[in-house]
Design an enzyme around this catalytic site. Structure first.
Site, PDB file in Angstrom:
ATOM      1  N   SER A 298      26.290 -23.781  23.925  1.00 53.85           N
ATOM      2  CA  SER A 298      26.024 -24.110  22.535  1.00 53.85           C
ATOM      3  C   SER A 298      27.282 -24.668  21.846  1.00 53.85           C
ATOM      4  CB  SER A 298      25.456 -22.880  21.815  1.00 53.85           C
ATOM      5  OG  SER A 298      24.915 -23.211  20.563  1.00 53.85           O
TER       6      SER A 298
ATOM      7  N   ASP B 147      13.709 -24.758  22.475  1.00 57.52           N
ATOM      8  CA  ASP B 147      14.911 -24.510  21.683  1.00 57.52           C
ATOM      9  C   ASP B 147      14.717 -25.018  20.255  1.00 57.52           C
ATOM     10  OD1 ASP B 147      17.451 -24.217  20.633  1.00 57.52           O
ATOM     11  OD2 ASP B 147      18.478 -25.068  22.371  1.00 57.52           O
TER      12      ASP B 147
ATOM     13  N   HIS C 159      16.775 -21.183  22.904  1.00 53.68           N
ATOM     14  CA  HIS C 159      18.217 -21.423  22.874  1.00 53.68           C
ATOM     15  C   HIS C 159      18.963 -20.464  23.795  1.00 53.68           C
ATOM     16  CE1 HIS C 159      21.597 -23.501  21.060  1.00 53.68           C
ATOM     17  NE2 HIS C 159      22.215 -22.349  20.880  1.00 53.68           N
TER      18      HIS C 159
END
Length: 206
Positions: free
Chosen positions: A106, A156, A187
């Site tokens: 991320s 996501d 995610h």
């Protein structure tokens, strides 16, 4: 490992000869967040796990976001410069025996991509989980045959379907050896993601 004001560092298995991992956690994480992943994908491989320099929510991040959660590109550029200097110093002083494999999730995946876009020679390869492009309008410098793994989540909610594809295309246009997967998850990491990464490292001879 000498401490820098920007980074707190945890290292492990430093004496093993395999190419080291640099672990870059996601927003609200810290230097411990990706160590379990490293233990699963490469239990003998040395690693250097960094804490992001920016305090964020209940943890840390490697760069800031704007109030609307868009990327703060000015801060991303500044923090990328700091991380590039850190990695270069670690290689020069032999704290990293060879250019590392960047493993980012991320916020950390965006930072890893930004390092490669800035100075691709600082890393041998990269695993980018849930990335966004650090420079959507830019052409990336030549990364001929540099192995890059990109993983995205099909459900996501923090990404659009084109986000990972843009990153894949930028690396592919730069000549990198890109593998890109969309996994049936959000995610968070998929239950098989560690095995996928481990198999990719073996397949690429890393």
């Amino acid at each position: 490992m000498p401490e820098w004001p920007e980074f707190h560092v945890v290292t492990g298995r430093a004496d093993h000869p395999s190419p080291p991992l640099i672990l870059l956690h996601g927003s609200s994480g810290d230097e411990t967040s990706l160590i379990p992943l490293a233990d699963t994908i490469a239990p003998q491989r040395p690693y250097m796990s960094l804490r992001g320099a920016v305090e964020w929510e209940d943890g840390f991040a490697f760069f800031r976001r704007n109030p609307d959660r868009s990327l703060d590109y000015i801060d991303l550029d500044r923090q990328t410069d700091r991380l590039c200097r850190f990695i270069a110093m670690a290689i020069e002083t032999k704290q990293l025996a060879q250019p590392p494999i960047l493993v980012g999730f991320s916020n950390g995946a965006i930072m890893a991509a930004s390092v490669l876009q800035r100075q691709p020679g600082l890393a041998s390869s990269a695993v980018l989980m849930r990335p966004l492009s650090p420079a959507p309008e830019a052409e990336f410098p030549s990364m001929l045959d540099q192995p890059i793994l990109i993983t995205a989540g099909e459900q996501d909610q923090r990404r659009t379907p084109g986000d990972a594809e843009l990153v894949r295309q930028q690396f592919a246009n730069a000549g990198a050896d890109v593998s890109a997967l969309v996994l049936p998850t959000g995610h968070d990491l998929h239950q098989d993601e560690a095995e996928i990464i481990r198999d990719w490292l073996i397949r690429k001879g890393l």
